[in-house]
Design a protein around this motif. Structure first.
Motif, PDB file in Angstrom:
ATOM      1  N   LYS A   1       0.757  -1.320   0.068  1.00  0.00           N
ATOM      2  CA  LYS A   1       0.044  -0.044   0.061  1.00  0.00           C
ATOM      3  C   LYS A   1       0.994   1.185  -0.036  1.00  0.00           C
ATOM      4  O   LYS A   1       1.412   1.591   0.967  1.00  0.00           O
ATOM      5  N   ARG A   2       0.881   1.996  -1.017  1.00  0.00           N
ATOM      6  CA  ARG A   2       1.656   3.065  -1.138  1.00  0.00           C
ATOM      7  C   ARG A   2       1.102   4.262  -0.220  1.00  0.00           C
ATOM      8  O   ARG A   2       2.199   4.944   0.274  1.00  0.00           O
ATOM      9  N   ARG A   3      -0.121   4.381   0.129  1.00  0.00           N
ATOM     10  CA  ARG A   3      -0.465   5.503   1.011  1.00  0.00           C
ATOM     11  C   ARG A   3       0.172   5.200   2.346  1.00  0.00           C
ATOM     12  O   ARG A   3       0.038   5.974   3.414  1.00  0.00           O
ATOM     13  N   LEU A   4       0.602   3.789   2.748  1.00  0.00           N
ATOM     14  CA  LEU A   4       1.230   3.452   3.985  1.00  0.00           C
ATOM     15  C   LEU A   4       2.771   3.690   4.053  1.00  0.00           C
ATOM     16  O   LEU A   4       3.398   3.204   4.773  1.00  0.00           O
TER      17      LEU A   4
ATOM     18  N   TYR B   1       5.897   9.048   4.492  1.00  0.00           N
ATOM     19  CA  TYR B   1       5.134  10.291   4.445  1.00  0.00           C
ATOM     20  C   TYR B   1       4.955  10.579   5.709  1.00  0.00           C
ATOM     21  O   TYR B   1       4.269  11.844   6.127  1.00  0.00           O
TER      22      TYR B   1
END
Ligand code: SAM
Length: 280
Positions: A8-11, A117
């Motif tokens: 998962k890129r968002r994580l 992030y």
């Protein structure tokens, strides 16, 4: 990937696969069997395994519960790994160390391939805590690594440089190309080692005010220092700031990014005494 897991890129999931680099990262943490090492985001457990071989205990905090079967498989042979499921930023650091306190003679350390992030909030949390780790090896974007070790007057020097250099002695230890990860990130990465200072390098008297001054000075990079401070410190007026800069021996037309830690400290002390004079 095993167990049909999709990263998962968002994580910030980008797993380190290069065994040589994994070993070098763990080595850089200078672990002894008396130490407890905290890992933020164990992912599939490749780095966790290297840490578990070297430290007395590993406390690993992972937000993505879908990784549980993979992690259980990778870590099956170790009984010194304590997994905590949840957002690292929401954890009480002292409580995490209490899950597996270091043995006498050991210390609390951190080693992690960070989710990029949230690099800055992780750094702030680790360094400003009462239970900050004695040493941290962190894999971050190369550009961020350069900011952490940057010297005054360079483009990379900013409030994050001051924060990290105030609390620790940082050094670059290893550059890591995108091909060492899966999925490969778009940017190069680098590991930094942060060694906690036993005493602050400069006398600031009031560290909250020091960081307010630093943030204001870097807030508007194109402005002169006095105007940047005026814009960032709501309670300050121009005369007070001019007097404080004079007392600190700093030219008000300089740019904030040219100030050393010593100069930020002198400015903080002068602002503090100007505030006290104003109150009298
Ligand atoms: N340590 C593994 C490795 O080196 O292969 C994975 C590193 S990957 C760059 C970052 C890991 O942090 C992922 O496993 C991700 O799920 C986890 N993560 C992301 N946000 C997190 C958070 N807020 N708290 C804890 N873990 C987080």
């Amino acid at each position: 990937m095993r167990h049909q897991f999709r990263a998962k890129r968002r994580l910030g999931q980008s797993f380190l696969l290069d065994s040589g680099i994994l070993a070098r990262l763990a080595e850089a943490a200078e672990l002894s069997p008396a130490d407890t090492v905290l890992e933020i985001g164990p992912g599939t457990g490749n780095l966790t395994r290297e840490l578990a071989r070297r430290a007395g205990a590993v406390v690993a905090v992972e937000i993505d519960r879908e990784l549980e079967p993979l992690l259980a498989e990778t870590l099956a042979e170790f009984n010194n790994v304590h997994l905590v499921w949840g957002d690292f930023l929401a954890q009480d650091l002292t409580r995490l160390w209490e899950l597996a306190p270091p043995d006498p003679g050991g210390t609390c350390k951190v080693a992690a391939n960070l989710p990029y992030y949230i690099t800055s909030p992780i750094l702030v949390k680790l360094l400003t805590s009462q239970s900050a780790p004695a040493l941290a090896v962190l894999l971050v974007q190369q550009e961020v690594a350069e900011r952490l070790v940057a010297v005054p007057g360079t483009r990379a020097y900013g409030s994050l440089s001051v924060l990290v250099q105030f609390y620790t002695i940082p050094e670059l230890v290893l550059k890591v190309p995108p091909r060492a990860f899966f999925p490969a990130p778009e940017v190069s990465s680098a590991a930094v080692r942060l060694r906690l200072r036993s005493d602050p390098p400069v006398d600031v008297q009031d560290s909250a005010l020091f960081f307010q001054v630093v943030r204001a000075a870097f807030g508007q990079r194109r402005k002169t220092l006095i105007n940047a401070l005026l814009g960032g410190l709501e309670w300050a007026d121009k005369d007070t700031l001019a007097a404080a800069l004079k007392e600190a021996g700093i030219d008000p037309t300089r740019r904030g990014e040219t100030l050393s830690l010593e100069e930020f400290a002198a400015l903080t002390r002068a602002v503090r005494s100007a505030q006290a004079d104003g109150r009298r």
